[in-house]
Design an enzyme around this catalytic site. Structure first.
Site, PDB file in Angstrom:
ATOM      1  N   LYS A  56       8.283 -17.911  -9.937  1.00 35.75           N
ATOM      2  CA  LYS A  56       7.480 -16.937 -10.279  1.00 35.75           C
ATOM      3  C   LYS A  56       6.281 -17.344 -11.081  1.00 35.75           C
ATOM      4  O   LYS A  56       6.496 -18.131 -12.019  1.00 35.75           O
ATOM      5  CB  LYS A  56       8.482 -16.010 -11.679  1.00 35.75           C
ATOM      6  CG  LYS A  56       7.875 -14.747 -12.067  1.00 35.75           C
ATOM      7  CD  LYS A  56       8.917 -14.095 -13.197  1.00 35.75           C
ATOM      8  CE  LYS A  56       8.278 -13.142 -13.608  1.00 35.75           C
ATOM      9  NZ  LYS A  56       8.705 -12.434 -14.620  1.00 35.75           N
TER      10      LYS A  56
ATOM     11  N   LYS B 282     -13.680   0.627  16.404  1.00 40.42           N
ATOM     12  CA  LYS B 282     -12.477  -0.079  16.334  1.00 40.42           C
ATOM     13  C   LYS B 282     -11.670  -0.064  17.632  1.00 40.42           C
ATOM     14  O   LYS B 282     -11.238  -0.972  18.066  1.00 40.42           O
ATOM     15  CB  LYS B 282     -11.383   0.776  15.247  1.00 40.42           C
ATOM     16  CG  LYS B 282     -10.456   0.074  14.768  1.00 40.42           C
ATOM     17  CD  LYS B 282     -10.017   0.708  13.540  1.00 40.42           C
ATOM     18  CE  LYS B 282     -10.920   0.535  12.390  1.00 40.42           C
ATOM     19  NZ  LYS B 282     -10.423   0.956  11.064  1.00 40.42           N
TER      20      LYS B 282
ATOM     21  N   PHE C 277      -4.332   3.910  14.893  1.00 37.30           N
ATOM     22  CA  PHE C 277      -4.715   4.519  13.823  1.00 37.30           C
ATOM     23  C   PHE C 277      -6.054   4.111  13.219  1.00 37.30           C
ATOM     24  O   PHE C 277      -6.113   2.884  12.986  1.00 37.30           O
ATOM     25  CB  PHE C 277      -3.560   5.327  13.021  1.00 37.30           C
ATOM     26  CG  PHE C 277      -2.762   6.051  13.124  1.00 37.30           C
ATOM     27  CD1 PHE C 277      -1.716   5.898  14.254  1.00 37.30           C
ATOM     28  CD2 PHE C 277      -2.813   7.414  12.838  1.00 37.30           C
ATOM     29  CE1 PHE C 277      -0.834   6.797  14.633  1.00 37.30           C
ATOM     30  CE2 PHE C 277      -1.704   8.535  13.424  1.00 37.30           C
ATOM     31  CZ  PHE C 277      -0.862   8.015  14.236  1.00 37.30           C
TER      32      PHE C 277
ATOM     33  N   ASP D  56      -4.079  -6.107   5.256  1.00 35.07           N
ATOM     34  CA  ASP D  56      -5.087  -7.161   6.022  1.00 35.07           C
ATOM     35  C   ASP D  56      -5.006  -8.738   5.504  1.00 35.07           C
ATOM     36  O   ASP D  56      -5.517  -9.299   6.212  1.00 35.07           O
ATOM     37  CB  ASP D  56      -6.577  -6.409   5.553  1.00 35.07           C
ATOM     38  CG  ASP D  56      -6.743  -4.988   6.427  1.00 35.07           C
ATOM     39  OD1 ASP D  56      -6.513  -5.095   7.572  1.00 35.07           O
ATOM     40  OD2 ASP D  56      -7.442  -4.283   5.804  1.00 35.07           O
TER      41      ASP D  56
ATOM     42  N   ASN E 126       0.828  -1.074  -0.015  1.00 31.98           N
ATOM     43  CA  ASN E 126       0.039  -0.010  -0.090  1.00 31.98           C
ATOM     44  C   ASN E 126       0.806   1.260   0.074  1.00 31.98           C
ATOM     45  O   ASN E 126       2.074   1.244  -0.194  1.00 31.98           O
ATOM     46  CB  ASN E 126      -0.873  -0.088   1.127  1.00 31.98           C
ATOM     47  CG  ASN E 126      -0.207  -0.022   2.494  1.00 31.98           C
ATOM     48  OD1 ASN E 126       0.513   0.908   2.990  1.00 31.98           O
ATOM     49  ND2 ASN E 126      -0.346  -1.096   3.363  1.00 31.98           N
TER      50      ASN E 126
ATOM     51  N   LYS F 134     -10.675  -3.544  18.868  1.00 32.58           N
ATOM     52  CA  LYS F 134      -9.117  -3.852  19.307  1.00 32.58           C
ATOM     53  C   LYS F 134      -8.802  -4.004  20.302  1.00 32.58           C
ATOM     54  O   LYS F 134      -7.686  -4.420  20.692  1.00 32.58           O
ATOM     55  CB  LYS F 134      -8.437  -3.013  18.213  1.00 32.58           C
ATOM     56  CG  LYS F 134      -8.983  -3.009  16.839  1.00 32.58           C
ATOM     57  CD  LYS F 134      -7.668  -2.859  15.797  1.00 32.58           C
ATOM     58  CE  LYS F 134      -8.276  -2.897  14.104  1.00 32.58           C
ATOM     59  NZ  LYS F 134      -7.156  -3.358  13.421  1.00 32.58           N
TER      60      LYS F 134
ATOM     61  N   ASP G 107      -3.843  -9.264  13.325  1.00 39.48           N
ATOM     62  CA  ASP G 107      -3.860  -7.938  13.621  1.00 39.48           C
ATOM     63  C   ASP G 107      -3.002  -7.576  14.777  1.00 39.48           C
ATOM     64  O   ASP G 107      -3.187  -7.979  15.953  1.00 39.48           O
ATOM     65  CB  ASP G 107      -5.419  -7.643  14.103  1.00 39.48           C
ATOM     66  CG  ASP G 107      -5.902  -6.025  14.287  1.00 39.48           C
ATOM     67  OD1 ASP G 107      -5.185  -5.498  15.087  1.00 39.48           O
ATOM     68  OD2 ASP G 107      -6.709  -5.374  13.556  1.00 39.48           O
ATOM     69  N   ILE G 108      -1.836  -6.988  14.325  1.00 38.77           N
ATOM     70  CA  ILE G 108      -0.964  -6.398  15.279  1.00 38.77           C
ATOM     71  C   ILE G 108      -1.291  -5.453  16.523  1.00 38.77           C
ATOM     72  O   ILE G 108      -1.248  -5.934  17.468  1.00 38.77           O
ATOM     73  CB  ILE G 108       0.064  -5.888  14.515  1.00 38.77           C
ATOM     74  CG1 ILE G 108       0.722  -6.638  13.654  1.00 38.77           C
ATOM     75  CG2 ILE G 108       1.553  -5.493  15.677  1.00 38.77           C
ATOM     76  CD1 ILE G 108       1.675  -6.069  12.623  1.00 38.77           C
TER      77      ILE G 108
HETATM   78  O1  C5P Z   1      -8.425  -2.429  10.907  1.00 37.64           O
HETATM   79  P1  C5P Z   1      -7.698  -1.374  10.669  1.00 37.64           P
HETATM   80  O2  C5P Z   1      -6.759  -1.339   9.492  1.00 37.64           O
HETATM   81  O3  C5P Z   1      -8.669  -0.104  10.182  1.00 37.64           O
HETATM   82  O4  C5P Z   1      -7.123  -0.615  11.923  1.00 37.64           O
HETATM   83  C1  C5P Z   1      -6.033   0.259  11.505  1.00 37.64           C
HETATM   84  C2  C5P Z   1      -5.073   0.071  12.957  1.00 37.64           C
HETATM   85  O5  C5P Z   1      -4.890  -1.124  13.227  1.00 37.64           O
HETATM   86  C3  C5P Z   1      -3.732   0.835  12.919  1.00 37.64           C
HETATM   87  O6  C5P Z   1      -3.269   1.127  13.845  1.00 37.64           O
HETATM   88  C4  C5P Z   1      -2.794  -0.430  12.225  1.00 37.64           C
HETATM   89  O7  C5P Z   1      -1.560   0.078  12.637  1.00 37.64           O
HETATM   90  C5  C5P Z   1      -3.458  -1.340  13.015  1.00 37.64           C
HETATM   91  N1  C5P Z   1      -3.259  -2.763  12.160  1.00 37.64           N
HETATM   92  C6  C5P Z   1      -2.664  -3.727  12.578  1.00 37.64           C
HETATM   93  N2  C5P Z   1      -2.580  -4.865  12.226  1.00 37.64           N
HETATM   94  C7  C5P Z   1      -3.217  -5.199  11.048  1.00 37.64           C
HETATM   95  C8  C5P Z   1      -4.204  -4.041  10.621  1.00 37.64           C
HETATM   96  C9  C5P Z   1      -4.172  -2.992  11.314  1.00 37.64           C
HETATM   97  O8  C5P Z   1      -1.835  -3.321  13.729  1.00 37.64           O
HETATM   98  N3  C5P Z   1      -3.452  -6.608  10.787  1.00 37.64           N
END
Ligand code: C5P
Length: 433
Positions: free
Chosen positions: A310, A360, A346, A300, A232, A364, A327-328
């Protein structure tokens, strides 16, 4: 047109303070009646410790005397692109890049249209096109001109490119009409400049001494095969700025970054990763931490089965199976005893900013969310400006448009307040042994 020498007119004394602080504003004064307020604006900007250099357009000269601006800025006033003296002493490229911020006040409909269209027919428009610095504009014009779809379209374009606006305000106009279009008052412009450059929020130096911070930054790259990946547009500028601000406040920072074109911040332990799963692993290794700020734009999804060699074209459509990434932020927020005391995320949203940020926050399990509206073409990606809603369980604050450094400094100050004099991750780790 000659440049105006100010040295003999200038009051002595403040120049030293300006040099000490070293921050510089380039003020472009265009031809609106509100230009008569600009000597006062220069005076007030300089009271904050900023050095100010002025550029005056031909129309601007009709409303304010170059000598007045030269006297209050204690500098030359630049007013002609084609002056050989200016070109040899100070090319317009240098002029536009030596400043930390370019302020256009008053910004007429004409200069906004020129900037939106990329015209460069005089010194003011040329340097606005050539600058690599943020631009803050204080529009001033007749209400009908302000409301005209052409002006509104130009404003939208400029906002999208990261230009920050202060005002205009509603009120009586010099032309006898009433409505939107009066230039913001000098003190309002100074406030916007100070907030933007973080003059009052250079960060709480030393307030986070003894604490540990973990910051994620940049994009992740998810391999499809050995040569291709999904990624991205995240530049990492905001995450890196937060790491620097927390370090300046005294925290021991680990920065876990995806691939970015930025240098590692000096003095900060920087771990380079590519994929989301590598980022999570590096974050877990960086614990314990007192605060975690997840500013990375983590992909995601990843390819469920990345190819070992390849992928070849077959002439048929290619389907890729995607698997969801960990999701970190959510993992750190639910890390039990290892959970940082403060977990911050964020949220880039395209609608219902605050409602979605609140959802969120709950989903989270984090403490704060900084939510940006990416639908309004705010130029957040890759730009130097960020405008967020600061969402906590207690409520929401709308933060003004800030440079990414200023936003980081403001966040570091809030982190220092929240962590207060509580024990650090290090001392908690010791007491668990
Ligand atoms: O779920 P979304 O992508 O909208 O959430 C954004 C927040 O979650 C940001 O702080 C991003 O760094 C964190 N994030 C994460 N791991 C993911 C997706 C998002 O830490 N796989």
């Amino acid at each position: 047109m000659p440049k105006t020498a100010a040295k003999s007119l200038a009051p002595r004394g403040r120049a030293g303070a300006d040099r000490e602080r070293g921050r510089r504003v380039l003020l472009v004064v265009t031809g609106g009646i509100a230009a008569y307020k600009t000597p006062e604006l220069v005076r007030r900007l300089r009271e904050t410790g900023l050095a100010v250099r002025c550029v005056l357009t031909r129309a601007g000269r009709e409303f304010v005397a170059p000598l007045a601006l030269a006297a209050v800025s204690e500098d030359k006033v630049y007013d002609d692109l084609f002056s050989l003296t200016i070109e040899s002493e100070m090319g317009h490229i240098r002029l536009s890049r030596e400043a930390d911020l370019v302020v256009v006040a008053p910004a007429t409909a004409d200069i906004l249209a020129k900037l939106a269209a990329g015209l460069a027919g005089d010194l003011a428009s040329t340097l606005l096109l050539a600058t690599d610095k943020p631009v803050l504009a204080a529009p001033a014009m007749n209400v009908r001109m302000w409301e005209h779809p052409a002006t509104q379209a130009n404003l939208a374009t400029l906002r999208q490119r990261g230009v920050v606006f202060v005002g205009p305000e509603e009120g009586d106009m010099a032309c006898g009409e009433w409505g939107m279009g009066r230039m913001a008052e000098p003190e309002t412009i100074v406030e916007a400049v100070a907030a933007f450059l973080a003059l009052k929020t250079t960060g709480p130096v030393g307030a986070l001494a003894g604490t540990r911070a973990l910051v994620t930054s940049g994009p992740t790259w998810e391999a499809l095969d050995p040569v291709r990946y999904v990624a991205n547009r995240s530049s990492g500028k905001q995450g890196h700025a937060i790491a620097r601000a927390l370090a300046r406040a005294g925290a021991r920072v680990t920065l876990v970054t995806g691939p970015v074109a930025l240098a590692d911040p000096p003095g900060i332990a920087t771990v380079h990763v590519e994929s989301a799963r590598e980022m999570l692993e590096a974050c877990e290794r960086a614990l314990p931490a007192d605060v975690a700020v997840c500013a990375a734009a983590v992909a995601d999804w990843r390819a469920a089965n990345p190819a070992r060699s390849k992928i070849k074209k077959t002439g048929r459509p290619l389907s890729l199976a995607l698997a969801e990434n960990p999701d970190i932020l959510g993992t750190l927020a639910r890390a039990g005893a290892r959970r940082p005391r403060l977990v911050i995320g964020f949220a880039a949203e395209t609608g219902d900013l605050v409602a979605n940020a609140r959802k969120k926050l709950a989903a989270k399990g984090c403490d704060w969310i900084l939510a940006n509206d990416v639908s309004a073409d705010t130029g957040v990606f890759g730009g130097d400006v960020n405008t967020v809603e600061f969402v906590t369980r207690a409520g929401t604050e709308s933060w003004p448009a800030l440079s990414k450094d200023a936003l980081a400094a403001r966040l570091a100050a809030r982190v220092a307040d929240a962590l207060g004099s509580g024990r650090s991750a290090k001392s908690r780790k010791r007491s668990r042994r």
